[in-house]
Motif scaffolding. Structure first.
Motif, PDB file in Angstrom:
ATOM      1  N   UNK A   1     -13.583  -3.125 -10.434  1.00  0.00           N
ATOM      2  CA  UNK A   1     -14.002  -3.291  -9.042  1.00  0.00           C
ATOM      3  C   UNK A   1     -12.887  -3.825  -8.153  1.00  0.00           C
ATOM      4  N   UNK A   2     -11.842  -4.377  -8.748  1.00  0.00           N
ATOM      5  CA  UNK A   2     -10.741  -4.962  -7.974  1.00  0.00           C
ATOM      6  C   UNK A   2      -9.846  -3.834  -7.464  1.00  0.00           C
ATOM      7  N   UNK A   3      -9.588  -3.792  -6.142  1.00  0.00           N
ATOM      8  CA  UNK A   3      -8.846  -2.666  -5.568  1.00  0.00           C
ATOM      9  C   UNK A   3      -7.500  -2.332  -6.206  1.00  0.00           C
ATOM     10  N   UNK A   4      -6.692  -3.270  -6.574  1.00  0.00           N
ATOM     11  CA  UNK A   4      -5.381  -2.934  -7.125  1.00  0.00           C
ATOM     12  C   UNK A   4      -5.478  -2.504  -8.588  1.00  0.00           C
TER      13      UNK A   4
ATOM     14  N   UNK B   1      -2.176   3.712   3.134  1.00  0.00           N
ATOM     15  CA  UNK B   1      -3.055   4.244   4.171  1.00  0.00           C
ATOM     16  C   UNK B   1      -2.489   5.565   4.706  1.00  0.00           C
ATOM     17  N   UNK B   2      -1.187   5.613   4.942  1.00  0.00           N
ATOM     18  CA  UNK B   2      -0.556   6.833   5.450  1.00  0.00           C
ATOM     19  C   UNK B   2      -0.702   7.976   4.442  1.00  0.00           C
ATOM     20  N   UNK B   3      -0.555   7.676   3.158  1.00  0.00           N
ATOM     21  CA  UNK B   3      -0.714   8.689   2.120  1.00  0.00           C
ATOM     22  C   UNK B   3      -2.156   9.201   2.086  1.00  0.00           C
ATOM     23  N   UNK B   4      -3.110   8.277   2.193  1.00  0.00           N
ATOM     24  CA  UNK B   4      -4.520   8.667   2.203  1.00  0.00           C
ATOM     25  C   UNK B   4      -4.848   9.487   3.451  1.00  0.00           C
TER      26      UNK B   4
ATOM     27  N   UNK C   1      -8.408   8.341  -6.015  1.00  0.00           N
ATOM     28  CA  UNK C   1      -8.330   7.329  -7.079  1.00  0.00           C
ATOM     29  C   UNK C   1      -6.951   7.206  -7.718  1.00  0.00           C
ATOM     30  N   UNK C   2      -6.218   8.294  -7.821  1.00  0.00           N
ATOM     31  CA  UNK C   2      -4.919   8.244  -8.470  1.00  0.00           C
ATOM     32  C   UNK C   2      -3.782   8.036  -7.466  1.00  0.00           C
ATOM     33  N   UNK C   3      -3.944   8.518  -6.237  1.00  0.00           N
ATOM     34  CA  UNK C   3      -2.852   8.474  -5.270  1.00  0.00           C
ATOM     35  C   UNK C   3      -2.855   7.236  -4.375  1.00  0.00           C
ATOM     36  N   UNK C   4      -4.017   6.807  -3.948  1.00  0.00           N
ATOM     37  CA  UNK C   4      -4.080   5.689  -3.001  1.00  0.00           C
ATOM     38  C   UNK C   4      -4.984   4.564  -3.468  1.00  0.00           C
ATOM     39  N   UNK C   5      -5.831   4.827  -4.413  1.00  0.00           N
ATOM     40  CA  UNK C   5      -6.865   3.889  -4.805  1.00  0.00           C
ATOM     41  C   UNK C   5      -8.152   4.267  -4.083  1.00  0.00           C
TER      42      UNK C   5
ATOM     43  N   UNK D   1      -8.970   5.172   0.016  1.00  0.00           N
ATOM     44  CA  UNK D   1      -9.472   6.524   0.273  1.00  0.00           C
ATOM     45  C   UNK D   1     -10.832   6.472   0.968  1.00  0.00           C
ATOM     46  N   UNK D   2     -11.730   5.625   0.483  1.00  0.00           N
ATOM     47  CA  UNK D   2     -13.048   5.508   1.109  1.00  0.00           C
ATOM     48  C   UNK D   2     -12.929   4.976   2.527  1.00  0.00           C
TER      49      UNK D   2
END
Length: 168
Positions: free
Chosen positions: A31-34, A97-100, A117-121, A125-126
């Motif tokens: 559940x932890x973002x990083x 954020x820019x990548x997402x 999930x793999x590129x930005x988390x 993304x959400x």
């Protein structure tokens, strides 16, 4: 924080715990973002936790945190707007954020949810999808699909990889 340092910090905590506490930690770490599923699933399976149970618990933790984010996106949007207006943006978060946002512009909600999930988390993304005006239900549904696919792939790759190396 690098992926290697996350692995080093999470592994002893999971290893020192036992029984249901290990799976509770998997849920929490997912559940932890990083950390998310990208780190916790291979570590947990490498430590000998049941792959199916690990996948289910990690999926639930990651999806649960996204559902909380979706539920509170209006409040978070106001916070994010005030944070960005103040110029206090973290460089790593801005880059992610820019990548997402690039994923969103090119592939839309489905592509962002599968690649996020793999590129930005999943959390970034959400948040991008919500800030771009997507409906909360659509974001929750597509993020569930993306997290589910990546969880299955990570569990399968971890089991295969560790068995190929003779470690599990």
């Amino acid at each position: 924080m690098t992926l290697l340092s996350l692995l080093v910090e999470i592994s002893p905590l999971l290893e020192d715990a036992s029984g249901l506490l290990q799976y509770a930690l998997v849920f929490l770490f997912a559940a932890i973002p990083v950390v998310e599923i990208l780190v916790v699933v291979p570590v947990a399976i490498g430590l000998g936790l049941d792959p199916i149970a690990t996948g289910v618990v990690a999926f639930a933790g990651n999806v649960g945190s996204v559902y909380v984010l979706v539920a509170f996106h209006q409040r978070l949007s106001r916070w994010w707007g005030s944070r960005r207006a103040g110029g206090d943006a973290n460089g790593d978060t801005g880059e992610r954020y820019a990548r997402a946002r690039g994923l969103w512009d090119r592939y839309g909600l489905a592509g962002l949810s599968i690649g996020g999930p793999i590129l930005t988390g999943v959390h970034i993304a959400a948040l991008v999808a919500l800030l771009a005006g997507s409906q909360s239900r659509a974001v929750a549904g597509w993020m569930t699909v993306g997290i589910g696919l990546w969880t299955i792939l990570l569990v399968a790759a971890s089991v295969f990889g560790f068995s190929l190396l003779g470690l599990a």
